[in-house]
Design an enzyme around this catalytic site. Structure first.
Site, short mmCIF file in Angstrom:
data_model
loop_
_atom_site.label_atom_id
_atom_site.label_comp_id
_atom_site.label_asym_id
_atom_site.label_seq_id
_atom_site.Cartn_x
_atom_site.Cartn_y
_atom_site.Cartn_z
N THR A 127 0.90 -1.28 0.09
CA THR A 127 0.10 -0.04 -0.06
C THR A 127 0.78 1.25 -0.10
OG1 THR A 127 -1.53 1.38 1.59
CG2 THR A 127 -0.16 -0.50 2.51
N ASP A 128 0.28 2.24 -0.42
CA ASP A 128 0.94 3.55 -0.43
C ASP A 128 1.23 4.10 1.11
OD1 ASP A 128 -1.59 4.47 0.12
OD2 ASP A 128 -2.02 5.89 -1.35
N GLU A 129 0.43 3.40 2.01
CA GLU A 129 0.45 4.07 3.31
C GLU A 129 2.00 3.71 4.00
OE1 GLU A 129 -3.17 3.26 5.53
OE2 GLU A 129 -4.25 3.27 3.71
N TYR A 152 -1.30 -0.38 11.10
CA TYR A 152 -1.67 -1.15 9.87
C TYR A 152 -0.56 -0.61 8.96
CZ TYR A 152 -3.22 -1.47 4.99
OH TYR A 152 -3.36 -1.80 3.79
N LYS A 156 2.42 -3.30 7.35
CA LYS A 156 2.59 -3.78 5.96
C LYS A 156 4.00 -3.19 5.44
CE LYS A 156 -0.13 -4.51 3.15
NZ LYS A 156 -0.79 -6.02 2.62
P1 NAD Z 1 -10.06 -7.17 2.83
O1 NAD Z 1 -10.16 -6.55 4.09
O2 NAD Z 1 -11.36 -6.85 2.15
O3 NAD Z 1 -9.64 -8.67 2.75
C1 NAD Z 1 -8.54 -9.35 3.39
C2 NAD Z 1 -8.76 -10.98 3.13
O4 NAD Z 1 -7.79 -11.57 3.76
C3 NAD Z 1 -10.17 -11.32 3.78
O5 NAD Z 1 -10.76 -12.31 2.74
C4 NAD Z 1 -9.50 -12.10 4.99
O6 NAD Z 1 -10.17 -13.32 5.34
C5 NAD Z 1 -8.07 -12.54 4.49
N1 NAD Z 1 -7.18 -12.87 5.61
C6 NAD Z 1 -6.92 -12.09 6.56
N2 NAD Z 1 -6.05 -12.54 7.49
C7 NAD Z 1 -5.68 -13.71 6.93
C8 NAD Z 1 -4.84 -14.59 7.25
N3 NAD Z 1 -4.28 -15.00 8.26
N4 NAD Z 1 -4.78 -16.04 6.38
C9 NAD Z 1 -5.39 -16.20 5.34
N5 NAD Z 1 -6.39 -15.26 5.09
C10 NAD Z 1 -6.45 -13.95 5.71
O7 NAD Z 1 -8.77 -6.35 2.27
P2 NAD Z 1 -8.65 -5.80 0.81
O8 NAD Z 1 -9.08 -4.34 0.93
O9 NAD Z 1 -9.22 -6.48 -0.34
O10 NAD Z 1 -6.80 -5.57 0.81
C11 NAD Z 1 -6.36 -6.90 0.02
C12 NAD Z 1 -4.80 -6.43 0.12
O11 NAD Z 1 -4.45 -5.25 -0.43
C13 NAD Z 1 -4.11 -6.15 1.59
O12 NAD Z 1 -2.90 -6.79 1.73
C14 NAD Z 1 -4.06 -4.74 1.57
O13 NAD Z 1 -3.13 -4.31 2.57
C15 NAD Z 1 -3.62 -4.19 0.36
N6 NAD Z 1 -4.33 -2.90 -0.15
C16 NAD Z 1 -5.45 -2.55 0.04
C17 NAD Z 1 -5.92 -1.10 -0.53
C18 NAD Z 1 -7.27 -0.75 -0.45
O14 NAD Z 1 -7.68 0.33 -0.65
N7 NAD Z 1 -8.47 -1.53 0.19
C19 NAD Z 1 -4.95 -0.39 -1.15
C20 NAD Z 1 -3.66 -0.94 -1.27
C21 NAD Z 1 -3.34 -2.15 -0.92
P1 TYD Z 2 -10.54 4.44 4.79
O1 TYD Z 2 -11.21 3.74 3.81
O2 TYD Z 2 -10.34 3.82 6.22
O3 TYD Z 2 -9.10 4.23 4.41
P2 TYD Z 2 -7.42 4.56 4.54
O4 TYD Z 2 -7.53 4.77 5.93
O5 TYD Z 2 -6.73 3.35 4.35
O6 TYD Z 2 -6.86 5.63 3.67
O7 TYD Z 2 -10.42 5.80 5.08
C1 TYD Z 2 -10.12 6.77 4.02
C2 TYD Z 2 -10.46 8.14 4.36
O8 TYD Z 2 -11.54 8.51 4.92
C3 TYD Z 2 -9.38 8.60 5.66
O9 TYD Z 2 -8.74 9.60 5.21
C4 TYD Z 2 -10.22 8.49 6.68
C5 TYD Z 2 -11.39 8.98 6.32
N1 TYD Z 2 -12.69 8.37 7.08
C6 TYD Z 2 -13.50 9.09 7.70
O10 TYD Z 2 -13.44 10.45 7.65
N2 TYD Z 2 -14.47 8.59 8.32
C7 TYD Z 2 -14.76 7.31 8.44
O11 TYD Z 2 -15.72 6.92 9.25
C8 TYD Z 2 -13.76 6.52 7.92
C9 TYD Z 2 -13.99 5.00 8.06
C10 TYD Z 2 -12.75 7.01 7.28
#
Ligand code: NAD
Ligand code: TYD
Length: 339
Positions: A127-129, A152, A156
């Site tokens: 992630t960019d975070e 988090y 990562k």
């Molecule tokens: P999500 O929370 O929707 O899904 C995570 C999945 O991982 C779930 O199905 C969960 O059951 C599974 N999981 C968790 N712990 C596990 C373990 N110990 N063993 C096996 N399975 C396990 O997450 P997402 O939003 O789909 O993100 C997927 C990946 O992409 C993550 O690694 C996250 O850090 C990365 N990512 C997400 C975003 C975003 O905006 N959502 C952006 C950049 C990177």
């Molecule tokens: P989020 O979807 O949790 O993603 P991330 O923290 O990984 O960027 O949040 C996106 C943005 O929205 C972040 O700046 C936090 C803000 N946010 C709120 O203002 N209220 C909320 O209830 C949530 C969940 C997020």
């Protein structure tokens, strides 16, 4: 190509599995997922029947050595794409332990086993975070120093560093992809866009942290998945690639867009106590992925948001099904003293 996709029952993993099965006819996928609160088999409804003999599911914890060995013995993978993780920043503030277990120990366990089995490719979805927070100008590049601010992002970043170490020390062909904020179908309703939508349709207050001026670089999940697929098929071992959506928006702009789409008044917005350690701005420079992988985002934010909100409207039952008792407990604990 036999690929283990971990976390395939989550938001991005489930979108990725559909994409790879559609676009790469030689791909055979084993989805390894623990089915935590964020993982839902429903996200892959129809896939087993639609891709007979090319899709398998195994319930396992990526941090469990014996469990993953058993999966590998049965499936005989050539590559791993690791999506499995704990992913919600607010939950990591409440309790970092599951993040260390799944994101750090889980990734290290997979790296170790991938090395022992001599796998051809390991793609770590990051992630960019991990880069921390930006001021008003500039973008993260792959050489920006890691400076994670939340538990988090610290987990990562740790995983990214283990990936680097496994490449440098053991020569494992690892690629790390770092992406900005995703949105799209099947996103769990604790993240900004589906949470605000699910509250707006019920005329409930929308909790916006701080002044609502924090900026995220939004990318449609399909564009992210296309990037990860390119990394799996084309990236050279030892590389890191940024993916972004070229769509910087303040949280308030996003929330107001959702309210407008739903025909609801801006008065539903509630400015609440800020998230501790809240990163101000993210923006991605993805020119390396553009040059070396041919990556470019295709979905514009306004069109993608409209399609996503229409998907949630058409799949109202999905939100009901995934928001279990445990979800409700976390939401009332986290937002209870904010709203
Ligand atoms: P999500 O929370 O929707 O899904 C995570 C999945 O991982 C779930 O199905 C969960 O059951 C599974 N999981 C968790 N712990 C596990 C373990 N110990 N063993 C096996 N399975 C396990 O997450 P997402 O939003 O789909 O993100 C997927 C990946 O992409 C993550 O690694 C996250 O850090 C990365 N990512 C997400 C975003 C975003 O905006 N959502 C952006 C950049 C990177
Ligand atoms: P989020 O979807 O949790 O993603 P991330 O923290 O990984 O960027 O949040 C996106 C943005 O929205 C972040 O700046 C936090 C803000 N946010 C709120 O203002 N209220 C909320 O209830 C949530 C969940 C997020």
């Amino acid at each position: 190509m036999r690929v283990i996709v971990t976390g395939g029952c989550g938001f991005i993993g489930s979108n990725f599995i559909r994409l790879i099965l559609d676009e790469v006819p030689r791909a055979v996928v084993c989805n390894v997922d623990l089915l935590t609160y964020a993982g839902n088999l429903e996200n892959l409804a129809g896939v087993e029947e639609g891709f007979k003999g090319r899709y398998f599911f195994e319930r396992a914890d990526i941090a469990d050595r014996k469990g993953i060995i058993a999966v590998m013995d049965r499936f005989k993978p050539e590559a791993i794409v690791n999506f499995a993780a704990e992913t919600h920043v607010d939950r990591s503030i409440e309790d970092a332990s599951p993040f260390i277990h799944s994101n750090v120990i889980g990734t290290q366990n997979l790296l170790q086993l991938a090395g022992e089995r001599g796998l051809d490719k390991f793609v770590q979805v990051s992630t960019d975070e991990v880069y921390g927070s930006l001021g008003p100008e500039g973008c993260f590049t792959e050489t920006t120093p890691l400076a994670p601010n939340s538990p988090y992002s610290a987990s990562k970043a740790s995983a990214d560093l283990f990936c680097r170490a496994w490449h440098e020390t053991y020569g494992l062909p690892v690629v790390v992809t770092r992406c900005s904020n995703n949105y799209g179908p099947f996103q769990f309703p604790e993240k900004l866009i589906p949470l605000m939508y699910s509250l707006a349709v019920k005329d409930q207050p929308l909790p916006v942290y701080g002044d609502g001026q924090n900026i995220r670089d939004w990318i449609h999940v399909r564009d992210h998945c296309r990037g990860v697929l390119l990394a799996l098929l084309k990236a050279a071992p030892g590389t890191v690639y940024n993916f972004g959506g070229q769509a910087e928006r303040t949280n308030l702009e996003v929330v107001r867009g959702i309210l407008a789409h739903c025909g609801k008044p801006d008065s539903l917005v509630r400015f609440v106590k800020d998230r501790p350690g809240h990163d101000r701005r993210y923006a991605m420079d993805f020119s390396l992925a553009a040059k070396e992988l041919g990556y470019a985002p295709e979905v514009t934010f306004e069109k993608g948001l409209e399609q996503t909100l229409d998907w949630y409207a058409a799949n109202a039952g999905w939100i009901e099904n995934v928001t279990s008792g445990a979800y409700k407990d976390f939401m009332s604990k986290w937002y209870g003293d904010r709203l």
